[in-house]
Design a protein around this motif. Structure first.
Motif, PDB file in Angstrom:
ATOM      1  N   GLY A  36       0.702   5.450   0.371  1.00 57.89           N
ATOM      2  CA  GLY A  36       0.700   5.142   1.798  1.00 57.89           C
ATOM      3  C   GLY A  36       1.700   4.083   2.185  1.00 57.89           C
ATOM      4  O   GLY A  36       2.322   4.160   3.251  1.00 57.89           O
ATOM      5  N   LEU A  39       5.105   5.643   2.599  1.00 58.04           N
ATOM      6  CA  LEU A  39       5.244   6.344   3.876  1.00 58.04           C
ATOM      7  C   LEU A  39       5.459   5.364   5.019  1.00 58.04           C
ATOM      8  O   LEU A  39       6.250   5.629   5.939  1.00 58.04           O
ATOM      9  CB  LEU A  39       4.006   7.207   4.133  1.00 58.04           C
ATOM     10  CG  LEU A  39       3.793   8.371   3.156  1.00 58.04           C
ATOM     11  CD1 LEU A  39       2.469   9.059   3.450  1.00 58.04           C
ATOM     12  CD2 LEU A  39       4.950   9.372   3.239  1.00 58.04           C
ATOM     13  N   GLU A  40       4.779   4.237   4.985  1.00 62.91           N
ATOM     14  CA  GLU A  40       4.961   3.245   6.043  1.00 62.91           C
ATOM     15  C   GLU A  40       6.360   2.629   6.001  1.00 62.91           C
ATOM     16  O   GLU A  40       6.948   2.354   7.059  1.00 62.91           O
ATOM     17  CB  GLU A  40       3.888   2.168   5.932  1.00 62.91           C
ATOM     18  CG  GLU A  40       2.504   2.697   6.274  1.00 62.91           C
ATOM     19  CD  GLU A  40       1.449   1.628   6.337  1.00 62.91           C
ATOM     20  OE1 GLU A  40       1.746   0.467   5.957  1.00 62.91           O
ATOM     21  OE2 GLU A  40       0.318   1.928   6.761  1.00 62.91           O
ATOM     22  N   LYS A 165      -7.556  10.057   4.144  1.00 67.21           N
ATOM     23  CA  LYS A 165      -6.343   9.266   4.347  1.00 67.21           C
ATOM     24  C   LYS A 165      -5.086  10.115   4.176  1.00 67.21           C
ATOM     25  O   LYS A 165      -4.064   9.856   4.826  1.00 67.21           O
ATOM     26  CB  LYS A 165      -6.304   8.056   3.413  1.00 67.21           C
ATOM     27  CG  LYS A 165      -6.200   8.370   1.933  1.00 67.21           C
ATOM     28  CD  LYS A 165      -6.167   7.069   1.126  1.00 67.21           C
ATOM     29  CE  LYS A 165      -6.036   7.324  -0.363  1.00 67.21           C
ATOM     30  NZ  LYS A 165      -5.999   6.036  -1.130  1.00 67.21           N
ATOM     31  N   ASP A 169      -2.187  10.627   6.947  1.00 66.90           N
ATOM     32  CA  ASP A 169      -0.769  10.403   6.636  1.00 66.90           C
ATOM     33  C   ASP A 169       0.077  11.623   6.990  1.00 66.90           C
ATOM     34  O   ASP A 169       1.173  11.494   7.541  1.00 66.90           O
ATOM     35  CB  ASP A 169      -0.598  10.052   5.158  1.00 66.90           C
ATOM     36  CG  ASP A 169      -1.120   8.669   4.807  1.00 66.90           C
ATOM     37  OD1 ASP A 169      -1.324   7.864   5.728  1.00 66.90           O
ATOM     38  OD2 ASP A 169      -1.318   8.396   3.611  1.00 66.90           O
TER      39      ASP A 169
END
Length: 208
Positions: A36, A39-40, A165, A169
């Motif tokens: 995650g 990806l951020e 999650k 995403d």
């Protein structure tokens, strides 16, 4: 020397991406923030909390990790899921793709390393050898210079579990992918999950 004891599996005090970069300063081998957080970094913003932090490394350089993380404890996950201490004098077993790391002073895990295959300048997914890409094109860098895994490759890995999650995403990231990235992800899913509902969403046939 007494055997090290690992914390509970759900005991996490994850490093920030910037802190991971500090710990790996001086290591010449390629690595990328994944999961995650990766990806951020790709989108330049946050949208959910994180319980851990992942980075991707390549097997040809995995034997250098004890030196790169000097003073840390490294544990490997032996399929189907046994977590055991990995001593510095033991070569990384070929079947291991997951390394958990912490400093001995920490009561919790701080970093998870995913190990993928590579050779001849080409990355090969641990999920299927036909899913490949040039190592040089595997990631990008954030505005702060942090290396992160290309979002379409990270979504490919998230597609297997489809945890809540992962669905969040995908919903956030998929609309930001360009045509080439969407096509790559669709082709990769066709190899491992040909009936995956994300494929229809990638091709504009409606939400997953």
């Amino acid at each position: 020397m007494a055997q090290a004891l690992h914390p509970a599996l759900d005991a996490w005090a994850p490093l920030t991406p910037s802190a991971v970069a500090v710990e790996l300063t001086g290591w010449a081998a390629p690595w990328w923030i994944a999961g995650g957080y990766g990806l951020e970094l790709a989108l330049g913003r946050s949208w959910r909390t994180h319980g851990d932090i992942d980075a991707l490394v390549l097997r040809p350089s995995a034997g250098e990790l004890h030196e790169a993380l000097a003073g840390w404890e490294l544990w490997v996950v032996d399929p189907p899921g046994e977590l055991r201490f990995w001593p510095a004098d033991e070569p990384l077993p070929d079947h291991v793709h997951d390394i958990w790391c912490r400093r001995p002073s920490s009561p919790a895990w701080e970093l998870q390393l995913m190990v993928d295959e590579a050779g001849g300048g080409e990355w090969r997914s641990r999920r299927h050898g036909r899913v490949r890409a040039p190592v040089a094109a595997l990631g990008r860098r954030s505005a702060d210079g942090l290396p992160y895994l290309r979002p379409e490759i990270q979504l490919f890995y998230k597609a297997k579990g489809r945890r809540p999650k992962d669905e969040i995403d995908f919903a956030v990231v998929a609309p930001t992918l360009d045509d080439a990235a969407r096509a790559w992800l669709d082709r990769a899913l066709a190899v491992t999950h040909p009936d995956h509902p994300w494929r229809a969403a990638l091709r504009g046939a409606g939400p997953a």
